[in-house]
Scaffold this motif. Structure first.
Motif, PDB file in Angstrom:
ATOM      1  N   ASP A 299       0.867  -1.175   0.000  1.00 20.21           N
ATOM      2  CA  ASP A 299       0.000   0.000   0.000  1.00 20.21           C
ATOM      3  C   ASP A 299       0.901   1.221   0.000  1.00 20.21           C
ATOM      4  O   ASP A 299       1.535   1.547   1.000  1.00 20.21           O
ATOM      5  N   ASP A 300       0.989   1.884  -1.152  1.00 18.63           N
ATOM      6  CA  ASP A 300       1.839   3.070  -1.277  1.00 18.63           C
ATOM      7  C   ASP A 300       1.017   4.344  -1.349  1.00 18.63           C
ATOM      8  O   ASP A 300       1.525   5.396  -1.745  1.00 18.63           O
ATOM      9  N   GLY A 301      -0.249   4.249  -0.983  1.00 18.13           N
ATOM     10  CA  GLY A 301      -1.124   5.414  -1.024  1.00 18.13           C
ATOM     11  C   GLY A 301      -1.840   5.590  -2.346  1.00 18.13           C
ATOM     12  O   GLY A 301      -2.693   6.472  -2.477  1.00 18.13           O
ATOM     13  N   GLN A 302      -1.509   4.734  -3.337  1.00 21.03           N
ATOM     14  CA  GLN A 302      -2.125   4.833  -4.658  1.00 21.03           C
ATOM     15  C   GLN A 302      -3.075   3.661  -4.927  1.00 21.03           C
ATOM     16  O   GLN A 302      -3.541   3.498  -6.051  1.00 21.03           O
TER      17      GLN A 302
ATOM     18  N   ASN B 228      -1.952  -4.622 -10.524  1.00 21.26           N
ATOM     19  CA  ASN B 228      -2.782  -3.516 -10.036  1.00 21.26           C
ATOM     20  C   ASN B 228      -4.043  -4.112  -9.418  1.00 21.26           C
ATOM     21  O   ASN B 228      -5.169  -3.723  -9.687  1.00 21.26           O
TER      22      ASN B 228
ATOM     23  N   ARG C 142      -6.073  -0.226  -8.624  1.00 16.87           N
ATOM     24  CA  ARG C 142      -5.335   0.992  -8.964  1.00 16.87           C
ATOM     25  C   ARG C 142      -5.151   1.001 -10.484  1.00 16.87           C
ATOM     26  O   ARG C 142      -5.204  -0.053 -11.134  1.00 16.87           O
TER      27      ARG C 142
ATOM     28  N   PRO D 289       2.840  -0.202  -9.186  1.00 19.63           N
ATOM     29  CA  PRO D 289       3.577   0.717  -8.315  1.00 19.63           C
ATOM     30  C   PRO D 289       4.808   1.329  -8.977  1.00 19.63           C
ATOM     31  O   PRO D 289       5.097   2.509  -8.770  1.00 19.63           O
TER      32      PRO D 289
END
Length: 267
Positions: free
Chosen positions: A131-134, A225, A240, A244
């Motif tokens: 989870d990278d915020g995207q 994704n 997403r 990433p």
């Protein structure tokens, strides 16, 4: 368990790539791996490619990892050699997490190789949900050592039978020799859809394989994704719009300082 089909690809990557002297050590597990390979299509009814559970003869993991080749391919995989040094699951997990600095991680799994015992695993790998915020994404990585001289098997050629589905892509390029990459490297980049025909909300898998031409050391990183498709025949759900890391960012990471010790250890 999400991405079950790609777990089976891990089995293919290990058992189907053995030369005859190692095949005897794998016994019936080899035939099981080949049988499973023949039965599955792009596999996304469950999952991610090539490097997680090596069932029967290798430690079984609860996670999933990178693909050795696209599902459904009858192209002959590259022959594997014993890695020169042991690589632990902890090393693989730590390197994978460092590839995505600042990210939050869950469902983390890993597997060590065992150079002294082929039946203990020729593949070291790690996988996790990032989870990278995207938006959440499954990512996985594996490392093996290919037998020299290199042929045109797994990670070294875009040839595939049957042909790739419409919209799925594969490109091959070479990196020049440098201080960081003596002898240069081969980079294969693949993009595969989770379902065909592709829809606006179809998830994809991106696979980048880097193989050192001088040693046969190979790293393969898979990004989705998506984080999985649930159970049964349900396909992975889009989480997403993009992976990433871009293809070039993955290449830079796998040929950079974080993964250099792994490449050195495997070959």
């Amino acid at each position: 368990m999400p991405f079950e089909a790609d777990l089976a690809h891990a089995l293919d990557r290990t058992t189907d790539s053995l030369e005859p002297d190692l095949t005897a050590l794998m016994g019936r597990a080899v035939e099981r791996g080949r049988s499973r390979r023949r039965r599955r299509n792009i596999g996304i009814a469950a999952g991610v490619g090539a490097c997680a559970v090596i069932a029967a003869t290798v430690v079984a993991l609860p996670g999933v990892l990178a693909a050795g080749r696209s599902a459904g391919s009858d192209f002959e995989p590259a022959a594997l050699a014993l890695p020169r040094s042991a690589i632990t699951d902890t090393q693989m997990i730590e390197a994978l997490e460092r590839t995505f600095p600042g990210g939050r991680f869950s469902q983390v799994t890993g597997q060590s190789n065992n150079p002294s015992d082929p039946s203990g695993g020729l593949v070291a790998n790690a996988g996790l949900v990032l989870d990278d915020g995207q938006g959440a994404a499954f990512v996985g990585v594996s490392t093996v050592r290919l037998k020299m001289p290199l042929g045109d098997g797994g990670g070294l050629s875009c040839k595939q039978t049957p042909a790739r589905a419409a919209g799925d892509t594969c490109t091959l390029r070479e990196l020049p020799s440098s201080a960081e990459l003596p002898g240069g490297a081969v980079v294969m980049s693949e993009k595969s859809a989770a379902e065909h025909p592709v829809r606006a909300d179809t998830a994809h898998r991106w696979t980048v394989t880097v193989t050192l031409k001088s040693t046969g050391a190979q790293l393969q990183l898979v990004e989705w994704n998506s984080i999985g498709g649930g159970t049964g025949s349900e396909t992975p759900k889009l989480t997403r719009p993009a992976p990433p890391l871009s293809e070039q960012q993955v290449v830079d990471a796998l040929t950079g300082a974080v993964w250099a010790p792994i490449l050195a250890a495997v070959a």
